[in-house]
Design an enzyme around this catalytic site. Structure first.
Site, PDB file in Angstrom:
ATOM      1  N   LYS A   1      31.220  12.174-113.272  1.00  0.00           N
ATOM      2  CA  LYS A   1      32.096  12.772-114.289  1.00  0.00           C
ATOM      3  C   LYS A   1      33.338  13.371-113.643  1.00  0.00           C
ATOM      4  CE  LYS A   1      28.122  13.584-117.246  1.00  0.00           C
ATOM      5  NZ  LYS A   1      27.219  14.538-117.894  1.00  0.00           N
TER       6      LYS A   1
ATOM      7  N   GLN B   1      25.632  20.665-117.550  1.00  0.00           N
ATOM      8  CA  GLN B   1      24.778  19.516-117.212  1.00  0.00           C
ATOM      9  C   GLN B   1      23.310  19.842-117.483  1.00  0.00           C
ATOM     10  OE1 GLN B   1      25.902  16.429-116.219  1.00  0.00           O
ATOM     11  NE2 GLN B   1      23.785  15.762-116.406  1.00  0.00           N
TER      12      GLN B   1
ATOM     13  N   ASP C   1      30.545  17.847-125.185  1.00  0.00           N
ATOM     14  CA  ASP C   1      29.289  17.081-125.154  1.00  0.00           C
ATOM     15  C   ASP C   1      28.704  16.897-126.559  1.00  0.00           C
ATOM     16  OD1 ASP C   1      28.466  15.916-122.793  1.00  0.00           O
ATOM     17  OD2 ASP C   1      27.679  17.783-121.950  1.00  0.00           O
TER      18      ASP C   1
HETATM   19  C1  BQF Z   1      25.779   2.773-115.101  1.00  0.00           C
HETATM   20  C2  BQF Z   1      21.810  10.904-118.259  1.00  0.00           C
HETATM   21  C3  BQF Z   1      19.462  10.856-118.756  1.00  0.00           C
HETATM   22  C4  BQF Z   1      19.401  12.250-118.717  1.00  0.00           C
HETATM   23  C5  BQF Z   1      20.540  12.985-118.473  1.00  0.00           C
HETATM   24  C6  BQF Z   1      27.032   4.932-115.203  1.00  0.00           C
HETATM   25  C7  BQF Z   1      25.897   7.018-115.630  1.00  0.00           C
HETATM   26  C8  BQF Z   1      24.693   6.329-115.625  1.00  0.00           C
HETATM   27  C9  BQF Z   1      24.649   4.962-115.457  1.00  0.00           C
HETATM   28  C10 BQF Z   1      25.965   8.490-115.856  1.00  0.00           C
HETATM   29  C11 BQF Z   1      23.087  10.258-117.986  1.00  0.00           C
HETATM   30  C12 BQF Z   1      23.215   8.765-118.002  1.00  0.00           C
HETATM   31  C13 BQF Z   1      24.189  11.062-117.657  1.00  0.00           C
HETATM   32  C14 BQF Z   1      25.814   4.259-115.239  1.00  0.00           C
HETATM   33  C15 BQF Z   1      25.518  10.479-117.268  1.00  0.00           C
HETATM   34  C16 BQF Z   1      24.663   8.332-117.992  1.00  0.00           C
HETATM   35  O1  BQF Z   1      26.650   2.190-114.426  1.00  0.00           O
HETATM   36  O2  BQF Z   1      24.896   2.148-115.711  1.00  0.00           O
HETATM   37  C17 BQF Z   1      27.075   6.309-115.392  1.00  0.00           C
HETATM   38  O3  BQF Z   1      26.519   9.180-115.033  1.00  0.00           O
HETATM   39  N1  BQF Z   1      25.417   9.065-117.003  1.00  0.00           N
HETATM   40  C18 BQF Z   1      24.039  12.478-117.672  1.00  0.00           C
HETATM   41  O4  BQF Z   1      24.974  13.212-117.415  1.00  0.00           O
HETATM   42  O5  BQF Z   1      22.851  13.038-117.969  1.00  0.00           O
HETATM   43  C19 BQF Z   1      21.739  12.319-118.224  1.00  0.00           C
HETATM   44  C20 BQF Z   1      20.648  10.182-118.532  1.00  0.00           C
END
Ligand code: BQF
Length: 287
Positions: free
Chosen positions: A52, A96, A119
């Site tokens: 991010k 987060q 968010d």
């Molecule tokens: C990709 C998230 C579960 C729980 C909390 C790119 C992300 C993931 C995959 C990413 C996620 C999932 C995020 C890919 C943020 C998505 O190339 O497939 C980016 O950074 N995510 C989060 O902040 O909290 C989570 C999943």
């Protein structure tokens, strides 16, 4: 089968955002600001936060990191949120999740100014979504709808099955799909662990959205020929990242599918930037 490239689409959106930020800041407008709070040391959360912050930096959004120890108290966290609410240069506040044990995420989210809730997790944002009022929409569901729109895969008049009823993905996604519009107006079935015959529900669907959190849960026998399959799963296995869909088996049966990685995940990040841009516009009266 058409592969839905979320990585490329997210890059396009980030480039659009970068252009708007650059042209406004060249006219003397201050850059958008996003406060990013990470409590504790969860390795997956550290990766997400880094993704991010990098995306913000590339787009010209000032990200302000707050890395706090797992021993942080609820009151300390509440005080930080209050300070960020009052900080005029902060347009968005990202907390987060998940939080370390002992901290109450709901109490924290409730404390975030809804005008900075990029968010879309504040109950006011969720209520606005449900009532069809303008507000911030949770980034993953918003990214999914954006993907459908950019690939021109209208859901209007179609049957959609959402698997998973989380507050962050399943529930808001079901609401978005049932909204009026070409990328809404679906007849939505929200499935979960207590659904009696999940395979049958899926087989009847024109669109399947898998947000269960179990690797390769959706198999070929669960998918109707020509359906659109959106994989929201991010599962860490020994062979690396893996979705909730058995991609290799399902890909030849569907008309379009999102891969993991490179599908919905990158869109989640792009929508976070888009929400931050929106907050910045609203707060500065740029719209
Ligand atoms: C990709 C998230 C579960 C729980 C909390 C790119 C992300 C993931 C995959 C990413 C996620 C999932 C995020 C890919 C943020 C998505 O190339 O497939 C980016 O950074 N995510 C989060 O902040 O909290 C989570 C999943």
């Amino acid at each position: 089968m058409k592969l839905i490239d979320g990585k490329k689409t997210a890059q396009d959106i980030r480039a659009e955002i970068k252009e708007e930020v650059a042209s406004r800041t060249a006219q003397g407008v201050r850059a958008p600001g996003l406060a990013v709070i990470l409590v504790g040391e969860d390795p997956a959360s550290q990766v997400y936060v880094r993704n991010k912050e990098r995306a913000c930096q590339e787009a010209g959004i000032r990200s302000v990191p707050y890395r706090l120890p797992a021993s942080t108290s609820q009151e300390e966290l509440m005080a930080l949120i209050a300070a960020l609410n009052a900080d005029e240069r902060v347009d968005g506040i990202l907390l987060q999740l998940p939080l370390p044990k002992g901290l109450d995420a709901d109490r924290c989210l409730l404390a975030i100014d809804p005008a900075k809730d990029v968010d879309g997790f504040h109950p006011e944002s969720v209520g606005r979504l449900v009532q069809g009022l303008p507000g911030f929409v949770s980034c993953t569901p918003a990214g999914i709808i954006e993907l459908l729109a950019r690939y021109d895969l209208p859901t209007e008049g179609k049957k959609a099955v959402v698997i998973g009823r989380s507050n962050i993905v399943g529930k808001p996604l079901a609401v978005l799909l049932a909204r009026p519009g070409r990328f809404g107006n679906a007849t939505v079935t929200l499935c979960h662990s207590r659904t009696p015959d999940l395979a049958k529900e899926c087989r009847e669907a024109d669109f399947v959205f898998a947000a269960i959190g179990r690797p390769r849960f959706v198999t070929a026998d669960m998918v109707k020929l020509g359906a659109v399959v959106v994989d929201v799963g991010i599962n860490r296995t020994e062979q690396g990242l893996c979705g909730d869909v058995d991609f290799e088996a399902v890909k030849d049966k569907c008309s379009a599918i999102t891969p993991v990685p490179g599908g919905v995940g990158p869109m989640t990040i792009a929508m976070l930037l888009k929400n931050t841009l929106q907050s910045w516009r609203q707060r500065l009266g740029l719209c």
